[in-house]
Design an enzyme around this catalytic site. Structure first.
Site: not given
Ligand code: PMV
Length: 327
Positions: A109, A111, A114, A155
Site C-alpha cells: 500500500l 507506506s 508515503a 508509489d
C-alpha cells in the site's frame, strides 16, 4: 507536521517496471511525520508503529555515516543525510522526527513511499528551504531505492500528488473518474518484499523472454483499456479487466495461495473483479464490489484474511498539516 497518502495499484504492477503503463489511486490512509527542534546536537527518529527509536549525532548524519542504523529506518536516515548535504545545516539544534502511520507496512500500500514523501516535506518546512515538487519527488525516490532496489517511482508519485494516475516511468497523467469507485482492500497478513518479487519476475523474464514479454505487454494494454472505463464509470468492465489482470499476474508467478483465497472470497461475495495489488507474494488485494455487495465483500474477505476495509480514494497528495495536531 506533514502527511502523505498510501496508494493501491489498480492495474499494471510489475509491467510498469518494464516501461508499460499502470494505473494507481491514492487512498485515504496517511503517514504523519512531525519534526521539531530539540536542544541537543542529535537527530532522533521514532516510529510509533514499528516501536523503534534511534538517535545519531547531527555531524555524523551530515557526513552520511549511517552504519549501525536499523534496516527499517535506514531509508529515513539516508533522506535526512541527503537533506543536510543539499541544504547545509540551517538549524541551530538537533531534530526530533516522529512517525505515525495509518498504512500497514510491507503490504503493497505504499507506506514507505508515503513516509519518505512526508518526511521530505516536513524537513523542507523546518529547514525553510526552497524545494519544488520535483525536488521532493527526487529525494523520496532516492529513499525508495534503498527499500526496493529499482522502483518504478509509481508509489512516490501517488504519495506526492494524490488522485488517480496513469503512470509510465518518467511521466504521469491524471484521470478524472466518471463516478466514485468503491474499492475494498483486503490484507492477507503475509508480509513480503517488493524487491524480491520484482527480482522473481526479472528471472522468469530472462528464462522465458518471448512468453513473459507478451504477458507484460498484455498487462500494459489492460491499463490503457481501463482508462476509458474509469472515465465512464463502467464498473462491470473494470471488474473484468481486474480479473484478467489477476490471471496475468498469476502467470508472472507473483500471486500466492493466500492471495487466491482472498480474491476468490471477494468474487464469491459479489465483487465484479478482484486482484492482488502491489508486488504480490502476500500483502493486499483489491476488490471492486457491486454497489449492493460492499459489506458482504468486506466481511467475506475478513473471514479469510487479516483485515479488509473500504478504501476511499484520496484526491489530495502530500501536505503540511495545519495546527501541528500531534495525535
Ligand atoms: O508492493 P508495492 O506497493 O511496493 O508496489 C510495487 C509495484 C511494482 O510494480 C511491483 C514495483 C514498482 O516499483 O513499480
Amino acid at each position: 507536521m506533514a502527511s502523505a497518502p498510501g496508494k493501491v495499484i489498480l492495474f499494471g504492477e510489475h509491467a510498469v517496471v518494464y516501461g508499460e503503463p499502470a494505473i494507481a489511486a491514492a487512498i485515504r490512509r496517511r503517514v504523519y511525520v512531525s519534526v521539531e527542534e530539540i536542544a541537543t546536537d542529535r537527530i532522533e527518529i521514532e516510529s510509533r508503529n514499528l516501536k523503534i527509536r534511534e538517535s545519531m549525532r547531527l555531524e555524523k548524519c551530515t557526513r552520511g555515516e549511517l552504519e549501525g542504523v536499523s534496516a527499517e529506518l535506514k531509508p529515513l536516515w539516508h533522506l535526512c543525510h541527503k537533506m543536510l548535504e543539499l541544504h547545509g545545516h540551517p538549524l541551530k539544534h538537533g531534530l526530533r522526527v516522529e512517525i505515525r502511520s495509518e498504512i500497514p507496512e510491507s503490504a503493497g500500500l505504499g507506506s514507505s513511499a508515503a513516509l519518505a514523501t512526508a518526511l521530505a516535506l516536513a524537513l523542507k518546512e523546518i529547514f525553510s528551504v526552497d524545494m519544488s515538487p520535483n525536488d521532493i519527488w527526487n529525494i523520496a525516490f532516492e529513499s525508495e531505492k534503498i527499500v526496493h532496489g529499482r522502483p518504478s517511482g509509481i508509489d512516490n508519485t501517488l504519495s506526492l500528488h494524490g488522485g488517480v494516475i496513469l503512470y509510465r516511468k518518467g511521466s504521469m497523467k491524471r484521470i478524472r473518474l466518471g463516478q466514485t469507485i468503491p474499492l475494498v482492500v483486503g490484507d492477507t497478513g503475509v508480509s513480503r518484499s517488493t524487491g524480491k518479487m520484482v527480482a522473481r519476475v526479472r528471472m522468469l523474464r530472462e528464462k522465458y523472454p518471448d512468453v513473459i514479454e507478451e504477458v507484460i505487454r498484455a498487462i500494459g494494454r489492460l491499463s490503457l483499456l481501463s482508462v476509458q472505463a474509469l472515465v465512464d464509470g463502467d464498473l462491470e468492465k473494470l471488474g473484468d479487466l481486474m480479473n484478467i489482470n489477476q490471471g496475468l499476474l498469476e502467470a508472472l508467478g507473483v500471486s500466492s495461495p493466500e492471495i487466491s483465497m482472498l480474491v476468490n472470497a471477494a468474487r464469491k461475495a459479489g465483487a465484479l473483479g478482484a486482484k492482488l495489488t502491489g508486488a504480490g507474494g502476500g500483502g493486499c488485494i483489491i476488490a471492486l464490489p457491486a454497489k449492493n455487495a460492499i459489506n458482504n465483500v468486506v466481511e467475506s474477505i475478513k473471514r479469510v484474511g487479516r483485515d479488509a476495509f473500504l478504501a476511499e480514494i484520496e484526491f489530495e497528495g502530500a501536505r503540511i498539516e495545519s495546527g501541528g495536531a500531534h495525535g
